[in-house]
Design a protein around this motif. Structure first.
Motif, PDB file in Angstrom:
ATOM      1  N   ASN A   1      92.001 -84.142 -21.848  1.00 22.05           N
ATOM      2  CA  ASN A   1      91.858 -82.805 -21.835  1.00 22.05           C
ATOM      3  C   ASN A   1      90.454 -82.297 -21.103  1.00 22.05           C
ATOM      4  O   ASN A   1      90.126 -81.154 -20.480  1.00 22.05           O
ATOM      5  CB  ASN A   1      91.653 -82.282 -23.191  1.00 22.05           C
TER       6      ASN A   1
ATOM      7  N   TRP B   1      88.429 -80.251 -13.892  1.00 15.17           N
ATOM      8  CA  TRP B   1      89.232 -80.199 -12.703  1.00 15.17           C
ATOM      9  C   TRP B   1      89.495 -78.812 -12.416  1.00 15.17           C
ATOM     10  O   TRP B   1      89.445 -78.179 -11.390  1.00 15.17           O
ATOM     11  CB  TRP B   1      90.405 -80.975 -12.671  1.00 15.17           C
ATOM     12  N   GLU B   2      89.984 -77.885 -13.441  1.00 19.66           N
ATOM     13  CA  GLU B   2      90.220 -76.582 -13.519  1.00 19.66           C
ATOM     14  C   GLU B   2      89.189 -75.633 -12.930  1.00 19.66           C
ATOM     15  O   GLU B   2      89.563 -74.743 -12.260  1.00 19.66           O
ATOM     16  CB  GLU B   2      90.914 -76.039 -14.886  1.00 19.66           C
TER      17      GLU B   2
ATOM     18  N   HIS C   1      98.948 -85.563 -19.534  1.00 16.54           N
ATOM     19  CA  HIS C   1      98.452 -84.030 -19.707  1.00 16.54           C
ATOM     20  C   HIS C   1      98.513 -83.265 -18.552  1.00 16.54           C
ATOM     21  O   HIS C   1      97.839 -83.646 -17.480  1.00 16.54           O
ATOM     22  CB  HIS C   1      96.892 -83.859 -20.213  1.00 16.54           C
ATOM     23  N   GLN C   2      99.327 -82.131 -18.771  1.00 17.18           N
ATOM     24  CA  GLN C   2      99.659 -81.375 -17.378  1.00 17.18           C
ATOM     25  C   GLN C   2      98.545 -80.039 -17.248  1.00 17.18           C
ATOM     26  O   GLN C   2      98.515 -79.369 -18.298  1.00 17.18           O
ATOM     27  CB  GLN C   2     100.898 -80.931 -17.358  1.00 17.18           C
ATOM     28  N   ALA C   3      97.931 -79.803 -16.222  1.00 18.61           N
ATOM     29  CA  ALA C   3      97.056 -78.803 -16.086  1.00 18.61           C
ATOM     30  C   ALA C   3      97.373 -78.159 -14.965  1.00 18.61           C
ATOM     31  O   ALA C   3      97.916 -78.813 -13.985  1.00 18.61           O
ATOM     32  CB  ALA C   3      95.659 -79.387 -16.198  1.00 18.61           C
ATOM     33  N   SER C   4      97.001 -76.763 -14.936  1.00 13.85           N
ATOM     34  CA  SER C   4      97.356 -75.801 -13.793  1.00 13.85           C
ATOM     35  C   SER C   4      95.956 -74.902 -13.830  1.00 13.85           C
ATOM     36  O   SER C   4      95.562 -74.657 -14.744  1.00 13.85           O
ATOM     37  CB  SER C   4      98.565 -75.007 -13.750  1.00 13.85           C
ATOM     38  N   LYS C   5      95.754 -74.499 -12.325  1.00 18.40           N
ATOM     39  CA  LYS C   5      94.664 -73.402 -12.065  1.00 18.40           C
ATOM     40  C   LYS C   5      95.122 -72.118 -11.020  1.00 18.40           C
ATOM     41  O   LYS C   5      95.751 -72.684 -10.338  1.00 18.40           O
ATOM     42  CB  LYS C   5      93.540 -74.348 -11.548  1.00 18.40           C
TER      43      LYS C   5
ATOM     44  N   THR D   1      98.870 -83.431 -13.055  1.00 14.43           N
ATOM     45  CA  THR D   1      98.974 -84.252 -14.294  1.00 14.43           C
ATOM     46  C   THR D   1      98.217 -85.265 -14.381  1.00 14.43           C
ATOM     47  O   THR D   1      98.063 -86.089 -13.302  1.00 14.43           O
ATOM     48  CB  THR D   1     100.670 -84.883 -14.292  1.00 14.43           C
TER      49      THR D   1
ATOM     50  N   GLN E   1      98.703 -77.510  -9.468  1.00 12.75           N
ATOM     51  CA  GLN E   1      99.069 -77.902 -10.813  1.00 12.75           C
ATOM     52  C   GLN E   1      98.806 -79.776 -10.696  1.00 12.75           C
ATOM     53  O   GLN E   1      99.348 -80.189  -9.612  1.00 12.75           O
ATOM     54  CB  GLN E   1     100.666 -77.776 -11.010  1.00 12.75           C
TER      55      GLN E   1
ATOM     56  N   ALA F   1      90.845 -82.458 -17.383  1.00 14.86           N
ATOM     57  CA  ALA F   1      91.650 -81.615 -16.749  1.00 14.86           C
ATOM     58  C   ALA F   1      90.667 -79.996 -16.876  1.00 14.86           C
ATOM     59  O   ALA F   1      90.694 -79.451 -15.827  1.00 14.86           O
ATOM     60  CB  ALA F   1      92.877 -81.154 -17.547  1.00 14.86           C
ATOM     61  N   ALA F   2      89.872 -79.857 -17.862  1.00 12.88           N
ATOM     62  CA  ALA F   2      89.072 -78.605 -18.027  1.00 12.88           C
ATOM     63  C   ALA F   2      88.061 -78.777 -16.930  1.00 12.88           C
ATOM     64  O   ALA F   2      87.748 -77.758 -16.178  1.00 12.88           O
ATOM     65  CB  ALA F   2      88.462 -78.762 -19.240  1.00 12.88           C
TER      66      ALA F   2
END
Length: 80
Positions: A58, A64-65, A11-15, A31, A29, A61-62
């Motif tokens: 998910n 971490w964002e 799952h790739q996440a960015s903030k 992963t 960003q 990642a949420a």
């Protein structure tokens, strides 16, 4: 001895958040990933399903964002 390759679920996440020190916009960003294998188990000892892994990624990642992250220069100044 055979080599086993397990499928990795990613799952790739960015903030985009302002730096807590200087206030400039910061983009990061990352992963997150886990493998779907018989050793990846829940707290109750059951092997995780693909859906459980996706939900866990998910949630991670949420979380971490939402965490603020300073620029590298600001971080060095704060540590000094």
């Amino acid at each position: 001895m055979p080599t086993y390759r397990f499928r990795e679920i990613k799952h790739q996440a960015s903030k985009n958040l302002p730096c807590p020190v200087c206030g400039k916009k910061l983009r990061r960003q990352r992963t997150f990933g886990q493998t779907l294998n018989p050793f990846n188990k829940n707290a109750d000892g059951q092997v995780k399903t693909e859906l459980e892994i996706v939900r866990e990624l998910n949630a991670t990642a949420a979380e971490w964002e939402q965490q603020p992250e300073p620029h590298p220069n600001c971080q060095q100044q704060a540590a000094s």
